[in-house]
Design an enzyme around this catalytic site. Structure first.
Site, mmCIF file in Angstrom:
data_model
loop_
_atom_site.group_PDB
_atom_site.id
_atom_site.type_symbol
_atom_site.label_atom_id
_atom_site.label_comp_id
_atom_site.label_asym_id
_atom_site.label_seq_id
_atom_site.Cartn_x
_atom_site.Cartn_y
_atom_site.Cartn_z
ATOM 1 N N GLU A 1 45.284 -15.144 43.598
ATOM 2 C CA GLU A 1 45.825 -14.918 44.947
ATOM 3 C C GLU A 1 46.550 -13.574 44.983
ATOM 4 O O GLU A 1 47.120 -13.128 43.982
ATOM 5 C CB GLU A 1 46.805 -16.060 45.300
ATOM 6 C CG GLU A 1 47.463 -15.887 46.659
ATOM 7 C CD GLU A 1 48.177 -17.150 47.165
ATOM 8 O OE1 GLU A 1 48.231 -18.160 46.423
ATOM 9 O OE2 GLU A 1 48.682 -17.116 48.304
ATOM 10 N N TYR B 1 50.823 -30.002 42.014
ATOM 11 C CA TYR B 1 51.639 -29.305 41.013
ATOM 12 C C TYR B 1 52.678 -30.290 40.499
ATOM 13 O O TYR B 1 53.296 -31.001 41.290
ATOM 14 C CB TYR B 1 52.365 -28.107 41.646
ATOM 15 C CG TYR B 1 51.426 -27.015 42.118
ATOM 16 C CD1 TYR B 1 50.889 -26.099 41.213
ATOM 17 C CD2 TYR B 1 51.066 -26.904 43.464
ATOM 18 C CE1 TYR B 1 50.025 -25.098 41.631
ATOM 19 C CE2 TYR B 1 50.196 -25.895 43.892
ATOM 20 C CZ TYR B 1 49.682 -25.004 42.975
ATOM 21 O OH TYR B 1 48.826 -24.010 43.385
ATOM 22 N N ASN C 1 43.495 -22.727 54.116
ATOM 23 C CA ASN C 1 44.314 -23.213 52.999
ATOM 24 C C ASN C 1 45.481 -24.054 53.509
ATOM 25 O O ASN C 1 46.202 -23.613 54.408
ATOM 26 C CB ASN C 1 44.882 -22.019 52.216
ATOM 27 C CG ASN C 1 45.778 -22.445 51.070
ATOM 28 O OD1 ASN C 1 45.306 -23.017 50.092
ATOM 29 N ND2 ASN C 1 47.079 -22.187 51.198
ATOM 30 N N GLU C 2 45.640 -25.246 52.967
ATOM 31 C CA GLU C 2 46.819 -26.107 53.236
ATOM 32 C C GLU C 2 47.249 -26.056 54.709
ATOM 33 O O GLU C 2 48.414 -25.771 55.021
ATOM 34 C CB GLU C 2 47.980 -25.711 52.312
ATOM 35 C CG GLU C 2 47.656 -25.930 50.849
ATOM 36 C CD GLU C 2 48.838 -25.765 49.895
ATOM 37 O OE1 GLU C 2 49.893 -25.255 50.311
ATOM 38 O OE2 GLU C 2 48.694 -26.169 48.721
ATOM 39 N N GLU D 1 43.563 -26.392 43.542
ATOM 40 C CA GLU D 1 44.856 -25.918 43.017
ATOM 41 C C GLU D 1 45.446 -27.049 42.189
ATOM 42 O O GLU D 1 45.685 -28.145 42.727
ATOM 43 C CB GLU D 1 45.834 -25.537 44.136
ATOM 44 C CG GLU D 1 45.471 -24.251 44.844
ATOM 45 C CD GLU D 1 46.529 -23.786 45.836
ATOM 46 O OE1 GLU D 1 47.737 -24.023 45.597
ATOM 47 O OE2 GLU D 1 46.140 -23.194 46.847
ATOM 48 N N ASN E 1 48.286 -19.407 50.315
ATOM 49 C CA ASN E 1 49.021 -19.147 51.553
ATOM 50 C C ASN E 1 48.733 -17.744 52.089
ATOM 51 O O ASN E 1 48.750 -17.514 53.295
ATOM 52 C CB ASN E 1 50.528 -19.302 51.309
ATOM 53 C CG ASN E 1 50.891 -20.726 50.910
ATOM 54 O OD1 ASN E 1 50.153 -21.669 51.168
ATOM 55 N ND2 ASN E 1 52.035 -20.891 50.263
ATOM 56 N N GLN F 1 47.437 -20.533 38.644
ATOM 57 C CA GLN F 1 46.438 -19.534 38.914
ATOM 58 C C GLN F 1 45.989 -18.928 37.581
ATOM 59 O O GLN F 1 46.154 -19.599 36.562
ATOM 60 C CB GLN F 1 47.019 -18.508 39.863
ATOM 61 C CG GLN F 1 47.469 -19.172 41.199
ATOM 62 C CD GLN F 1 47.748 -18.202 42.328
ATOM 63 O OE1 GLN F 1 47.490 -17.013 42.241
ATOM 64 N NE2 GLN F 1 48.311 -18.708 43.434
HETATM 65 O O1 AHR Z 1 49.411 -21.399 44.132
HETATM 66 C C1 AHR Z 1 50.584 -21.083 44.824
HETATM 67 C C2 AHR Z 1 50.598 -21.628 46.246
HETATM 68 O O2 AHR Z 1 50.661 -23.026 46.198
HETATM 69 C C3 AHR Z 1 49.379 -21.351 47.084
HETATM 70 O O3 AHR Z 1 49.427 -20.130 47.715
HETATM 71 C C4 AHR Z 1 49.419 -22.461 48.088
HETATM 72 O O4 AHR Z 1 48.142 -22.823 48.548
HETATM 73 C C5 AHR Z 1 50.117 -23.598 47.369
HETATM 74 O O5 AHR Z 1 51.135 -24.152 48.135
#
Ligand code: AHR
Length: 497
Positions: free
Chosen positions: A26, A243, A171-172, A291, A71, A348
């Protein structure tokens, strides 16, 4: 306590789609600038790409990389990142409160992918833009020539189309932090129309629609249902993100988190299939876990970051031994759901919650999480086998260990990936091997383990946590036996005849 499980050569779960071992790059922090690209660095090539980083990415063997966000994509004008570099605009990036110089864009990314031996997976902006900008980008990238956007690409020195196959529809989009957040029905309709125009531009592409940005969202479930009601027929995958962090310092609970990732996947499959059933569809929507990682170490320091810097050091988690165990557990979960999870993107790749770290003007090194990912990516291609039997559970860690088994494409090797979650006990693993013929033998047992679960690799000490080979594992008759050290990630390679 001894645990006996069974693997039967005929009891297959699914072939592994190689894209399960994808990555994510990103425009965020130092991922692109001083991570992937640093003109003037002693290892920089003619394109300004850091070759020390390229080498490590090739070592990870990532077959696909998602780009440019995250994002970031929800405010991105892709046109800013193509054409003469001197004329590209500097812009405020509202996602990460940074300044984006746009000296790296779509064509640079494609070139980097070639050198990294990987395929691109592009995301389009459905935050501040929509179907028109998205279909133009598909035309720019994939149409051979003779039209406005394809000829623009050619005028930028790229004669052959990039042939980008896999596309993320935003995205999201359910998140309040997202530029252009939408309700489920708004987004579902936009995703449908965007996918339609993109596929009309190039009928060979596949599209990924945004699921909830996490399982913890209050709307998880209803979001998937409403979005897919709008666009089921036009999309190929549903995206999932997760995450994990050890915020309360409870390591056993942290090590058990990959089990809830499995539940999340099962729930997403149910939602896809329920919408499919409600629409009398036989075509299944598969999952793109685009992700996933551990992310929490850098949260506090990021809150203090000065805004509007170019490439500020954001999301620079320095990973520990215990993080590597969680990451290994997540890989095992993905493998054991390979029948429906076809794409995975470790979020990432470089500097930003990443397996690879760099110092600007300095070295590049492997974080602890690099090792389980590289080993799974390099040994986990083939067919996942179902594991028969029950893994015992404790109150502390849930399942005492996590295990996945992959038979190689040629059928000449079986690889077991195992995390022993017990903090102090060696795990005696006994596995009955059925139908593999005579002469199976353990050729290698590597272990990632450290007495200090908080040990990490740094520029000064890059090899504090590294895998090592141990002996003692063997196959006798139909029984494989191994002893797995406490709190360890294990890769057992077994030659089959
Ligand atoms: O990977 C970091 C961020 O986490 C990304 O930009 C977003 O999609 C997620 O919230």
């Amino acid at each position: 306590m001894t645990t006996t499980l069974t693997l039967d050569n005929d009891y297959e779960l699914s072939p592994v789609d190689p894209r399960l071992f994808g990555g994510f790059a990103e425009h965020l922090g130092r991922h692109i600038y001083t991570g992937m690209v640093e003109p003037g660095h002693e290892t920089a090539d003619a394109d300004g790409f850091r070759t020390d980083v390229l080498e490590l990415v090739r070592e990870l063997n990532v077959p696909i990389v998602r780009y440019p966000g995250g994002n970031f994509v929800s405010g991105y004008n892709w046109e800013d990142g193509v054409g003469a570099v001197e004329s590209r605009p500097r812009r405020l990036d509202l996602a990460w409160h940074s300044t984006e110089p746009n000296t790296f864009g779509t064509n640079e990314f494609m070139r980097w992918c070639e050198k990294a031996n990987t395929e691109p997976m592009l995301a389009v902006n459905l935050g501040t833009r929509g179907a028109d900008a998205a279909r133009n980008l598909v035309e720019y990238c994939n149409h051979p020539g003779g039209t406005y956007w394809s000829d623009l690409r050619r005028s930028h020195g790229v004669a052959a189309p990039h042939k980008v196959k896999t596309w993320c529809l935003g995205n999201e989009m359910d998140g309040g932090w997202q530029m252009g957040q939408k309700s489920a029905t708004e987004y579902g309709a936009l995703a449908r129309e965007t996918a339609k125009l993109m596929k009309w531009t190039d009928s060979t592409i596949e599209t990924i629609v945004c699921g909830s940005s996490s399982r913890e969202m209050a709307t998880f479930g209803k979001w998937e249902w409403d979005v897919l009601q709008e666009c089921y027929e036009n999309v190929d995958y549903l995206s999932l993100h997760v995450y994990y962090g050890n915020r309360d310092g409870n390591t056993p609970r942290f090590l058990a988190k990959p089990d809830s990732m499995a539940q999340f996947i099962d729930e997403a499959i149910s939602l896809c299939d329920a919408v499919g059933a409600s629409k009398k569809q036989t075509r299944k929507i598969n999952l793109s876990f685009d992700e996933w990682n551990v992310w929490f170490h850098s949260n506090a320091q990021d809150k203090k970051m000065q805004p509007w810097q170019v490439a500020p050091p954001l999301l620079e988690d320095i990973y520990t031994m215990e993080d590597a165990l969680v990451l290994g557990g997540m890989l095992i979960t993905l493998l054991n759901r390979a029948d429906r999870v076809k794409i995975g993107c470790l979020a990432q790749l470089v500097n930003v919650i990443a397996p690879i770290m760099t110092a600007p003007g300095g070295g590049a090194w492997r974080q602890t999480i690099f090792y389980p990912f590289a080993q799974a990516s390099n040994n986990g291609r083939g067919t996942v086998l179902r594991v028969g039997g029950t893994i015992p559970e404790t109150k502390e860690v849930g399942k005492k260990f996590a295990l996945a088994a992959v038979r190689s494409e040629q059928g000449d090797k079986l690889t077991l990936f195992v995390v022993n979650r017990e903090m102090t006990e060696t795990l005696p693993l006994n596995l009955t091997l059925r139908g593999f013929g005579d002469g199976a033998s353990v050729t290698k047992h590597t272990v990632l383990q450290h007495d200090n679960l908080k040990a990490r690799n740094t520029e000064a000490e890059p090899f504090a946590v590294v895998p090592r080979e141990i002996t003692g594992a063997s196959v006798t008759g139909e029984t494989l036996s191994a002893r797995l050290p406490p709190a360890s990630w294990n890769v057992l390679e077994i030659a089959l005849r």
